[in-house]
Design a protein around this motif. Structure first.
Motif, short mmCIF file in Angstrom:
data_model
loop_
_atom_site.label_atom_id
_atom_site.label_comp_id
_atom_site.label_asym_id
_atom_site.label_seq_id
_atom_site.Cartn_x
_atom_site.Cartn_y
_atom_site.Cartn_z
N GLY A 111 -0.48 4.80 1.43
CA GLY A 111 -1.38 5.54 2.30
C GLY A 111 -0.62 6.52 3.16
N GLU A 112 -1.33 7.37 3.85
CA GLU A 112 -0.71 8.38 4.69
C GLU A 112 0.06 7.73 5.84
OE1 GLU A 112 -3.59 11.15 6.09
OE2 GLU A 112 -4.19 11.81 4.07
N PRO A 113 1.05 8.44 6.39
CA PRO A 113 1.78 7.89 7.55
C PRO A 113 0.80 7.56 8.68
CG PRO A 113 2.94 9.80 6.67
CD PRO A 113 1.63 9.73 5.93
N GLY A 114 0.98 6.38 9.25
CA GLY A 114 0.15 5.98 10.38
C GLY A 114 -1.20 5.41 10.03
N ALA A 115 -1.51 5.25 8.74
CA ALA A 115 -2.84 4.79 8.34
C ALA A 115 -3.03 3.28 8.54
CB ALA A 115 -3.11 5.15 6.88
N GLY A 116 -1.94 2.53 8.70
CA GLY A 116 -2.05 1.09 8.90
C GLY A 116 -1.60 0.26 7.72
N LYS A 117 -0.64 0.77 6.96
CA LYS A 117 -0.18 0.06 5.75
C LYS A 117 0.46 -1.29 6.10
CE LYS A 117 2.42 3.59 4.53
NZ LYS A 117 1.98 4.59 5.54
N THR A 118 1.35 -1.28 7.09
CA THR A 118 2.02 -2.52 7.47
C THR A 118 1.03 -3.51 8.08
OG1 THR A 118 4.11 -1.36 7.85
CG2 THR A 118 3.85 -3.51 8.88
N ALA A 119 0.09 -3.01 8.88
CA ALA A 119 -0.92 -3.88 9.48
C ALA A 119 -1.76 -4.55 8.40
CB ALA A 119 -1.80 -3.08 10.42
N LEU A 120 -2.16 -3.80 7.38
CA LEU A 120 -2.96 -4.40 6.30
C LEU A 120 -2.16 -5.45 5.54
CD1 LEU A 120 -5.58 -2.87 4.06
CD2 LEU A 120 -3.65 -3.97 2.92
N ALA A 121 -0.89 -5.14 5.25
CA ALA A 121 -0.05 -6.12 4.54
C ALA A 121 0.09 -7.40 5.35
CB ALA A 121 1.32 -5.50 4.26
N ALA A 122 0.29 -7.25 6.67
CA ALA A 122 0.45 -8.42 7.52
C ALA A 122 -0.83 -9.22 7.62
CB ALA A 122 0.91 -7.97 8.91
N MET A 123 -1.98 -8.53 7.73
CA MET A 123 -3.26 -9.24 7.81
C MET A 123 -3.55 -10.01 6.54
SD MET A 123 -5.85 -6.63 9.73
CE MET A 123 -7.18 -7.79 9.46
N ALA A 124 -3.21 -9.41 5.40
CA ALA A 124 -3.45 -10.10 4.13
C ALA A 124 -2.62 -11.38 4.04
CB ALA A 124 -3.12 -9.16 2.97
#
Length: 484
Positions: A245-258
């Motif tokens: 995803g684009e920079p700042g879109a929340g990629k790390t947050a989504l990975a952590a939530m999963a």
């Protein structure tokens, strides 16, 4: 490593560079690069209108004036290894470089010419010096090449490289230093001519533990929930996930939530990409955690890693496994097409996080969430502030929303349009200088005051009414969104 002539290879001369050179030779062999002559790809056109070319060519011309009597060729390339310009006052070395196609219009990346200075600098995103027999191709072993990557000062992305090439028997002690100076001056000139925008903060390679409360957002739209469930389902099946995803879109947050949804008690680490010179220390800090029981590492921005580091990381991933069968790592990148070749075999599923502009229903829930974390209690957004937040395109995604909301909530528990950053009331499609940004902010401040009118704002700012209307159009200021 044996070379083509039955010798010991390129790595004896400089032990410190041996791992990078060895990895580059291995990549060159995988690419199928001929070992006797260079057969790079030629393109009939070179982009001379880019900011990189304008600034880099000017810097190299200045450097050439001080090296006019030296047998040194100064070159500028783009991020793909395409030679954009070449400046040299020595006709002998110029003719020699023509014979090996190290000339404008030719691609000289590793995949085209094997291990060479500029190819290695681009692959590893680090200053590189390749001498004589360290070249993969025998036809290049009469040269010494020093190259340094040039990074875009605003985005931090790889823009190209500066390459200095001389005869192999010449002293090369200062060659790399000169290349580093030229690359630094090029990046600085690009920043100065990019309308004075602030440079992107350099990567620092943080490694930290993520706790549940740090990744727990409010209920969001299907645009977020769908990729989240997709990631959870893939992880449940034991697959390794790449979140894009684009920079700042929340990629790390989504990975952590999963991972939290799947394994609430798991120890979760996040390893953010470092500067190229710090990769070795960065790997030493967190790589031993791979494969430990009940531990998962979210490795962010793997598409920015030097080629040698990605290769080593791939080896560590191969060795890391846990008895439970769940993958001990998750990767993130902007685009799956930019994933380093050595990491491709380790990815089973790609999940894309949509940009925030495609999820307008998430803006206000996220804004309330970020504001509540700043003040420790609920924060109110007026109708004018809510309209402004939801109408903005958020080019920097959730990261920008978080910054804007934090700044506003730190000043008031009731956020109105005047508390919001002026940037979200504009749609200017061009970069602004510092003076232009100050002018825009003042116009927004005046228009955001209770009962403000364009005529009143013009009077307060000492502008004519026609001038302020022209300035509003220039900066894309939306007056209606500023009124409660």
């Amino acid at each position: 490593m044996p070379d083509k002539q039955g010798g010991t290879g390129p790595v004896e001369a400089r032990d410190a560079s041996a791992p990078r050179l060895r990895a580059s030779w291995q990549r060159s062999a995988r690419y199928g690069v001929p070992d006797d002559e260079v057969n790079p790809v030629f393109t009939g056109s070179v982009d001379t209108s880019s900011l990189l070319y304008e600034c880099g060519h000017e810097v190299l011309q200045g450097l050439h004036q001080t090296l006019a009597n030296e047998p040194i060729s100064l070159m500028l390339t783009d991020s793909d290894g395409l030679v954009l310009s070449r400046i040299c006052g020595d006709s002998t070395i110029t003719r020699s470089l023509d014979r090996v196609h190290l000339a404008p219009g030719f691609f000289f990346a590793e995949s085209n010419a094997g291990t060479n200075g500029l190819g290695l600098a681009l692959a590893d995103r680090a200053p590189s010096l390749v001498r004589a027999a360290e070249h993969y191709c025998t036809s290049l072993r009469g040269y010494t090449c020093a190259a340094v990557p040039v990074l875009d000062p605003l985005s931090g992305e790889l823009a190209g490289s500066v390459n200095l090439t001389t005869w192999s028997e010449q002293s090369s002690e200062l060659l790399l230093a000169l290349a580093q100076t030229a690359a630094g001056h090029t990046s600085a000139l690009m920043l100065a001519r990019a309308s004075g925008r602030r440079p992107r903060r350099a990567p620092r390679g943080e490694v930290f533990r993520m706790y549940a409360e740090q990744v727990e957002p409010p209920p969001l739209s299907a645009g977020w929930e769908h990729p989240l469930m997709e990631a959870i389902d893939a992880m449940r099946r034991g697959q390794t996930v790449l979140v894009t995803g684009e920079p700042g879109a929340g990629k790390t947050a989504l990975a952590a939530m999963a991972r939290r949804e799947l394994r609430p008690r798991e120890r979760l680490l996040n390893a953010r990409p470092p500067a190229p010179d710090d990769v070795r220390a960065w790997l030493t800090v967190w790589a031993p955690e791979l494969g430990k029981e009940s531990t998962c590492v979210v490795v962010s921005g793997v598409d920015t890693l030097p080629a040698w580091a990605a290769s080593e990381l791939g080896q560590r991933f191969s060795a890391a496994h846990v008895e439970s069968g769940a993958s001990p790592f998750v990767l993130t990148a902007v685009d799956p097409a930019t994933l380093p070749e050595s990491l491709v075999p380790h990815v089973d599923t790609v999940v894309e996080v949509p940009a925030l502009r495609f999820r307008p229903d998430d803006v206000l829930p996220l804004a309330h969430h970020f504001a509540r974390r700043v003040r420790g209690r609920e924060v109110t957004f007026t109708p004018a502030a809510a309209r402004a937040l939801t109408a903005y395109d958020w080019p920097e995604n959730v990261k920008q929303l978080r910054r804007v909301v934090r700044e506003a909530a730190s000043r008031s528990e009731v956020v109105d349009a005047p508390q919001l950053s002026a940037e979200i009331f504009t749609t200017a499609g061009h970069r602004l200088s510092r003076l232009q940004a100050m002018e825009r902010d003042e116009i927004v401040r005046c228009l955001a005051q209770p009962g403000a009118t364009v005529v009143g704002a013009a009077t307060e700012l000492g502008m004519g009414r026609a001038t302020i209307y022209r300035k509003m159009a220039q900066y894309g200021i939306k007056a209606r969104q500023l009124r409660s």
